[in-house]
Scaffold this active site. Structure first.
Site, mmCIF file in Angstrom:
data_model
loop_
_atom_site.group_PDB
_atom_site.id
_atom_site.type_symbol
_atom_site.label_atom_id
_atom_site.label_comp_id
_atom_site.label_asym_id
_atom_site.label_seq_id
_atom_site.Cartn_x
_atom_site.Cartn_y
_atom_site.Cartn_z
ATOM 1 N N VAL A 283 10.947 -97.812 9.963
ATOM 2 C CA VAL A 283 10.904 -96.424 9.512
ATOM 3 C C VAL A 283 11.560 -96.293 8.134
ATOM 4 O O VAL A 283 11.113 -95.525 7.278
ATOM 5 C CB VAL A 283 11.601 -95.500 10.535
ATOM 6 C CG1 VAL A 283 11.773 -94.100 9.979
ATOM 7 C CG2 VAL A 283 10.791 -95.451 11.823
ATOM 8 N N GLU A 288 7.305 -92.413 4.851
ATOM 9 C CA GLU A 288 6.421 -91.612 5.706
ATOM 10 C C GLU A 288 5.893 -90.376 5.002
ATOM 11 O O GLU A 288 4.785 -89.912 5.280
ATOM 12 C CB GLU A 288 7.168 -91.181 6.984
ATOM 13 C CG GLU A 288 7.510 -92.322 7.927
ATOM 14 C CD GLU A 288 8.813 -93.020 7.530
ATOM 15 O OE1 GLU A 288 9.161 -94.003 8.186
ATOM 16 O OE2 GLU A 288 9.446 -92.568 6.561
ATOM 17 N N ASP A 330 -24.744 -85.323 -20.388
ATOM 18 C CA ASP A 330 -26.077 -84.816 -20.672
ATOM 19 C C ASP A 330 -25.956 -83.811 -21.820
ATOM 20 O O ASP A 330 -24.883 -83.259 -22.058
ATOM 21 C CB ASP A 330 -26.619 -84.127 -19.415
ATOM 22 C CG ASP A 330 -28.053 -83.663 -19.583
ATOM 23 O OD1 ASP A 330 -28.799 -84.312 -20.321
ATOM 24 O OD2 ASP A 330 -28.406 -82.632 -18.973
#
Length: 859
Positions: A283, A288, A330
């Site tokens: 952990v 986390e 374009d």
């Protein structure tokens, strides 16, 4: 279009009777019964949908993350040893992360669905020998449909009858000028194109997935877009952390287990202690909060972009646009307005700017523009819309803008524009006098002219004058301008014309485009324009936009086709203009640039852009003028169709990426500190200084809000003066690692010394260590606001959310220490004032050490 290979050329070559025979139809259409059979055979006239993941699959995909996998294993191990409290917290973290990621993607997809526009929903068709209106999705090959001015074709048809039909094919070809259609040579009108003039009938030859639009739409699903740089970096970091976590946790698990066995402890107890140790270190190793903070940061970025008219379909696309090194854009509708405008005129033997064309002084010019004109201008939802030929619409709009109004006269006759005559004339009864007003191709009108209107008088027009006018016209044509000649003649005749002047037209550059491209260049981003237009028009727009100067490299679609892949790969980075290009050329260009190491963004609005949008690193489509197919293929949709919005996206992407690095530094220095603390304590034989639930509290609640607030740090303007980072550049560099390790060492060793020196109970020592480690984080977040600038040089209040987050986290930690319910959950006991007097000064040592590091970095 036939040359693109999107339809069988036989459809165009066969005469209409042969085509109808092949289709099993006639000029009267087919029966309703036959139509139902053909729907069963060919399917409904609908574009193929890109295969989408189900909501369940989207949700489950949020857990395909190395960090999450390690957490799941830690949670399962907690359950196995009966530590249900820790396992509940771990799985809650996992669930929150998954829900947040899913909701963000779900909301983005819903926003895109709102944008979807249908192809013309109704069509006039001949069924059972009579004319009727049906839903366009029920059209089948062999149907005969009616074609009117303004129609958007719902299927690809071959003309049976054509009366001066012109079609806007810009959504397919990128060419903004209408194309003339007849029943002989140019006899195919494609699905999705718009009729700008004329009327007629046509036989449906292709529908749905078999039409050119359908084929291009199918191409999209053949290409899969790879992971973005941020996804790759986070995934790589996750793998490294997962490996480190697995190795260190395994070592400690075995070490504690052997120590327990050697100490003659019961095996069950030894296993429980070693598992608790392994879980604690696992952990401690895993950040986390990282997946959540990344998600929240990107989500906040999408909100900023949404306020600036950009909808992001995929969260990770935000940062990728910020790392873009090459933009392929374009022209029509992206750089330009996709609307022709009058940009000047040649009247009275001189060129005039738009503001110089005075309606009172040059009345005949405006009169012809108004009377010899079939276009209409309307206002829809506050926007001007032109129905009809774009050049005629531009003339009428110009008259309106210049305040010219012409009273209505009776039109006695019209000779419509045709490809044979290259001119249009109308006979008007003007106060009892018949006058012919004429406009058309300059060479045709000038050759028929014998007089010229100058300064309110009619004078003779010599052959030498004609040659000079035509020569000047060529010069303007070379600049990419279109032109129409205007004239009149008393009576019913279009010979011996009085030449009035030339009107020049251009599809103008969008507002802000030049500035956007200048900023892109300043940021080290290369821009190339890809268009179906002719060379002169492409060069003119490219120079005006600042894409290139006289030295710019340009290439035609034909030259690209004939060039070897090796040769093109060598020059692809240097080409700035591609003219007469088609959809397949765009794909080749993007692939070459990607293979050469560029991170490529492609902007576009038409169907022709969709394949390139799909395979690019970032596809940016237009929300207002864009097609459904293009939007589905893109990562980002510009709601205002403004190329300049990309500047905001680039800046936001860079800001977000820089801030992600800040909170990575912040969170990983926390993890390094936790690892050093836990490892040192365990290897020295000391008890666990922090329990798994306490580490989770630090990593998620204490680190989370401050880390998220780091993502709100304002933009460092210097970011837009740096070149894009390399495609394979790691998100964390050696200097960042050094800063993280320095901070981690200070926090880990400082907390260990306090923990082992407290001569009180284990609960009190652990609470003191827990609180010091939390306060360390709240001080260290200030360090992470800048890599090299002193915290005392940064505007302290420029990020108020950070100050609020630090204050809130401190209050929550105080609650954990003093609220009885929370004490039981987090295994804490109350601290005395003397404890706080010891903890606060020690916590600020991490600030002093980092200020010293920053000093050496600056010097």
């Amino acid at each position: 279009m036939e040359d693109l290979g999107l339809i069988d050329p036989v459809w165009a070559k066969d005469d209409i009777d042969t085509t109808l025979t092949k289709l099993g139809s006639s000029k009267k259409g087919i029966s309703s019964e036959e139509a139902l059979k053909r729907i069963e055979k060919y399917g409904y006239n609908e574009l193929p949908e890109t295969k989408k993941d189900s909501n369940i699959k989207k949700f489950l995909s949020q857990f395909k993350n190395n960090l999450i996998v390690v957490l799941i294993l830690a949670g399962l191990l907690s359950i196995a040893i009966g530590n249900l409290k820790d396992s509940a917290v771990i799985f809650l973290v996992i669930a929150v992360n998954g829900v947040m990621g899913f909701l963000q993607e779900y909301k983005a997809d819903k926003a895109i669905e709102v944008l979807k526009s249908m192809v013309q929903p109704k069509a006039i068709v001949f069924r059972d020998g009579e004319k009727r209106e049906i839903p366009s999705r029920e059209l089948v090959p062999g149907d005969v449909i009616q074609i009117e001015d303004g129609d958007k074709l719902s299927a690809t048809v071959k003309l049976i009858e054509s009366i001066n039909i012109e079609v806007d094919e810009s959504s397919l070809t990128g060419e903004c000028f209408p194309v003339s259609k007849d029943t002989k040579e140019s006899n195919i009108i494609f699905m999705g194109t718009v009729v700008t003039r004329g009327r007629g009938t046509g036989a449906v030859i292709l529908t749905g997935k078999d039409s050119p639009i359908g084929k291009i739409s199918s191409l999209i699903s053949l290409e899969e877009r790879g992971s973005t740089p941020l996804e790759k970096n986070i995934d790589s970091l996750g793998k490294k952390l997962a490996i480190i976590s697995a190795i260190t946790s395994s070592i400690l698990f075995i070490s504690v287990l052997l120590r327990g066995i050697l100490a003659s402890a019961p095996l069950r107890l030894a296993l429980s202690e070693s598992a608790l140790t392994a879980i604690s270190l696992a952990v401690a190793t895993i950040p986390e909060g990282l997946p959540i903070v990344v998600l929240v940061t990107l989500a906040l970025g999408t909100q900023v972009l949404a306020k600036n008219n950009a909808i992001v379909r995929k969260l990770s696309a935000v940062e990728t646009l910020g790392t873009t090194s090459f933009i392929c854009t374009d022209k029509t509708g992206t750089l330009t307005e996709n609307r022709m405008r009058v940009v000047g005129a040649f009247i009275g033997n001189k060129f005039l700017k738009p503001e110089e064309i005075d309606p009172d002084k040059y009345r005949p010019f405006f009169k012809i523009s108004e009377l010899c004109n079939n276009s209409e201008i309307s206002t829809k939802e506050g926007k001007l819309e032109i129905l009809g030929d774009p050049l005629e619409g531009a003339l009428k709009l110009f008259s309106k803008e210049r305040g010219y109004k012409e009273k209505a006269f009776e039109r006695l006759k019209e000779n419509p524009f045709s490809s044979e005559t290259m001119m249009m004339s109308v006979l008007v009864n003007e106060n009892g006098k018949n006058v012919t007003y004429i406009k058309g191709a300059p060479r045709v009108i000038i050759s028929r002219s014998k007089h010229i209107f100058i300064d309110g008088a009619i004078r003779d027009l010599s052959e030498k004058d004609k040659e000079e006018i035509i020569k000047n016209n060529y010069e303007y044509a070379a600049k990419g301008l279109r032109s129409l000649a205007l004239g009149f003649k008393d009576g019913d005749s279009d010979e011996d014309i009085v030449f009035v002047g030339l009107s020049y037209f251009k599809d103008p550059l969008r507002s802000g485009v030049r500035e956007a491209i200048d900023l892109a260049k300043k940021a080290g981003i290369k821009v190339a324009m890809i268009t179906g237009d002719q060379k002169e028009t492409a060069l003119s727009i490219a120079k005006e936009a600042g894409i290139t100067g006289d030295e710019g490299t340009f290439l035609s679609g034909k030259e690209l086709e004939e060039m070897s892949a090796e040769k093109f790969s060598e020059i692809s980075k240097d080409v700035r203009i591609y003219y007469r290009a088609n959809p397949f050329h765009k794909v080749k260009i993007v692939n070459a640039l990607k293979q050469s190491g560029e991170i490529v963004a492609v902007t576009g609005d038409g169907v022709n852009d969709a394949p390139a949008l799909k395979i690019s690193d970032i596809g940016v489509s237009m929300g207002m003028g864009g097609t459904d197919v293009a939007r589905e293929a893109s990562n980002m949709v510009l709601m205002d169709d403004n190329f300049a919005t990309i500047v905001t996206s680039i800046r936001e992407g860079r800001r977000i990426y820089d801030n992600i690095r800040k909170f990575l530094r912040y969170q990983l220095s926390t993890n390094i500190g936790a690892i050093i603390l836990m490892f040192t304590a365990i290897m020295s034989g000391a008890p666990l200084p922090l329990l798994p639930v306490q580490i989770l509290w630090v990593n998620i609640i204490m680190d989370g809000p401050p880390a998220v607030s780091l993502s709100m740090e304002p933009l460092n303007e210097g970011l837009m003066e740096k070149p894009p980072r390399k495609k394979d550049a790691p998100i964390l560099t050696s200097p960042l690692y050094l800063s993280m390790f320095l901070g981690g060492i200070v926090m880990g060793i400082g907390t260990y010394i306090l923990f082992t020196s407290m001569g009180s109970s284990l609960e009190h020592a652990r609470t003191s260590a827990f609180t010091l480690f939390v306060v360390y984080q709240l001080v260290n977040v200030l360090n992470c606001r800048s890599f090299d600038q002193s915290i005392f040089k940064i505007d302290f209040f420029s990020n108020k959310s950070l100050l609020m987050a630090v204050s809130a986290s401190f209050i929550l930690q105080v609650a954990v220490v003093y609220v009885p319910f929370l004490q039981g959950f987090f295994y804490t006991v109350p601290l005395s004032l003397n404890d706080w007097i010891l903890i606060i000064p020690i916590a600020f040592t991490v600030l002093g050490v980092d200020e010293l590091r920053k000093y050496f970095v600056r010097n």
